[in-house]
Design an enzyme around this catalytic site. Structure first.
Site, PDB file in Angstrom:
ATOM      1  N   HIS A 234       0.852  -1.191   0.000  1.00 34.50           N
ATOM      2  CA  HIS A 234       0.000   0.000   0.000  1.00 34.50           C
ATOM      3  C   HIS A 234       0.889   1.243   0.000  1.00 34.50           C
ATOM      4  O   HIS A 234       1.687   1.442   0.918  1.00 34.50           O
ATOM      5  CB  HIS A 234      -0.909   0.025   1.235  1.00 34.50           C
ATOM      6  CG  HIS A 234      -1.949  -1.049   1.231  1.00 34.50           C
ATOM      7  ND1 HIS A 234      -2.798  -1.284   2.284  1.00 34.50           N
ATOM      8  CD2 HIS A 234      -2.290  -1.947   0.278  1.00 34.50           C
ATOM      9  CE1 HIS A 234      -3.608  -2.292   1.984  1.00 34.50           C
ATOM     10  NE2 HIS A 234      -3.313  -2.703   0.773  1.00 34.50           N
TER      11      HIS A 234
ATOM     12  N   LYS B 260      -1.097 -23.396   8.436  1.00 41.01           N
ATOM     13  CA  LYS B 260      -2.151 -23.030   9.388  1.00 41.01           C
ATOM     14  C   LYS B 260      -3.344 -23.978   9.237  1.00 41.01           C
ATOM     15  O   LYS B 260      -3.867 -24.506  10.237  1.00 41.01           O
ATOM     16  CB  LYS B 260      -2.570 -21.585   9.156  1.00 41.01           C
ATOM     17  CG  LYS B 260      -3.702 -21.085  10.051  1.00 41.01           C
ATOM     18  CD  LYS B 260      -4.010 -19.622   9.747  1.00 41.01           C
ATOM     19  CE  LYS B 260      -5.153 -19.103  10.619  1.00 41.01           C
ATOM     20  NZ  LYS B 260      -5.419 -17.663  10.382  1.00 41.01           N
TER      21      LYS B 260
END
EC number: 6.3.4.4
Length: 398
Positions: free
Chosen positions: A11, A111
């Site tokens: 960003h 995960k």
């Protein structure tokens, strides 16, 4: 709050004419008096985060526990995940996903496979070693046959321990913190990391990232309930872009060359030139639906200032049939024929406009048409990178 993704996001934020490139940080880190949180849904490379801290501190941004908290439930991106990312792309050959090779996918896979390492465990040296002694041999069994770098438990511990120690003061159970803020009716801003069509469930599968990039990911990724979300701002450029592999029905080389010639549309993370095309309201319409968008922030409108005409993709034709929503069938993307509507350009500089009324009539007509086709109101219009180059539509139009 950041609730998903990792350092694959980039960003670029302009504050008082200073440029900052953020990867793991929420953009609120640039403003004083804001509590920033990297939440449990994020996969976190501790080395990359420390590098980002060093860069921001070099730019005068003070980062302390009062300003930054990191969830102790966030999963680690390890050096072996980066190499596993490269291994997967190499095996896919010309069908590669086009990842940033920052280990995000393999970390999320660990995960889901219940073999990831969370910060709460990583800051306990004995537990970190115990978990790595299980994971490292498995990773090496994948990497070694491909001639890629293999790892040792001690090597990984030596690589990440200094970063973990630097981050230790910031690591906390964030759930009570955010619930206290919510109950006190403080303002909470969830910041997404990638676009809707990189969402693992709703994106152009398999050319997607490994997390839920839609608004629903804000709740599972932060520990706040769905009813905490009061508004959803859908951020969308005035044209469509894509970086990496995957389908792109409105891809337009002429528009891409034009925008690249203006110095626009190069990835903040990779530096790769983005593919560019006319705005695809099939994608936009679907995005507004799955996110529950309450207001569209249309950015980069000024990128179209010099175009004589502007096209909008209103629907797809697939095998002669009209489609207003994107297909789930991955092979159908190869048969899409985008159907366009052509609008006149405005041929005026919009970068100094302050209100909706200041915008050229053809620019307002274009934005109004986007709103009609997407089913969501325009709430913001961006006409440049500066903070003062964002028009708040309701205020300026009302």
């Amino acid at each position: 709050m950041r609730g998903q993704g990792g350092a694959n996001a980039g960003h670029t934020v302009i504050v008082e004419d200073k440029k900052y490139v953020l990867h793991l940080f929420p953009s609120g880190i640039l403003w004083p008096g804001k509590q920033n949180i990297i939440s449990n849904g994020v996969v976190l490379d501790p080395i990359s985060l420390c590098e980002e801290i060093t860069t921001l501190e070099g730019q005068g941004i003070v980062i302390n526990p009062e300003k930054l908290l990191i969830s102790d439930r966030a999963h680690l991106v390890l050096p072996l995940h980066r190499e596993l990312d490269a291994a997967r792309e190499a095996k896919l050959g010309d069908k590669k996903i086009g990842t940033t090779k920052r280990g995000i996918g393999p970390a999320y896979a660990d995960k889901a496979n219940r073999q990831g390492i969370r910060l709460a465990d990583a800051i306990r040296p004995e537990k970190l070693r115990e978990l790595l002694e299980i994971r490292v041999p498995e990773a090496n069994a994948t990497l070694e046959p491909l001639g890629l770098e293999t790892f040792t438990v001690d090597g990984i511990i030596d690589a990440i321990t200094p970063a973990l120690e630097r981050l230790r003061p910031h690591i906390a159970d964030i759930i009570p913190v955010v619930h206290k803020a919510w109950k006190a009716k403080e303002t909470i801003l969830f910041e997404g990391a990638q676009g809707t069509f990189l969402d693992i469930d709703f994106g152009t599968y398999p050319f997607v990232t490994s997390s839920n990039t839609t608004s629903g990911g804000c709740t599972t990724g932060t520990g706040l309930p769905p009813l905490a979300i009061e508004a959803v701002v859908g951020v969308c450029k005035a044209y469509t872009t894509r970086v990496g592999s995957g389908p792109f029905p409105t891809d337009n080389e002429d528009l891409a060359n034009y925008l690249h010639g203006l110095g626009r549309e190069f990835g903040a993370t990779t530096g790769r030139a983005r593919s560019c095309g006319w705005l695809d309201t099939v994608l936009l319409r679907y995005s507004c639906m799955v996110n529950g968008v309450t207001g569209l922030a249309i950015t980069c409108l000024d990128g179209l200032d010099e175009r004589d005409t502007i096209q909008i993709c209103t629907h797809y034709e697939i095998d002669g049939e009209k489609h207003e929503f994107p297909p789930a069938d991955r092979d159908a993307w190869d048969r899409i024929v985008p159907v366009y509507e052509t609008l006149p350009g405005w041929k005026e500089d919009t970068t100094s406009c302050n209100t909706w009324g200041d915008l050229p009539e053809n620019a307002k007509a274009y934005l109004t048409r986007l709103s009609e086709l997407s089913g969501a109101p325009i709430s913001h219009v961006g006409i440049g990178p500066g903070r003062d180059q964002t028009i708040l539509v309701e205020q300026s139009a009302g």
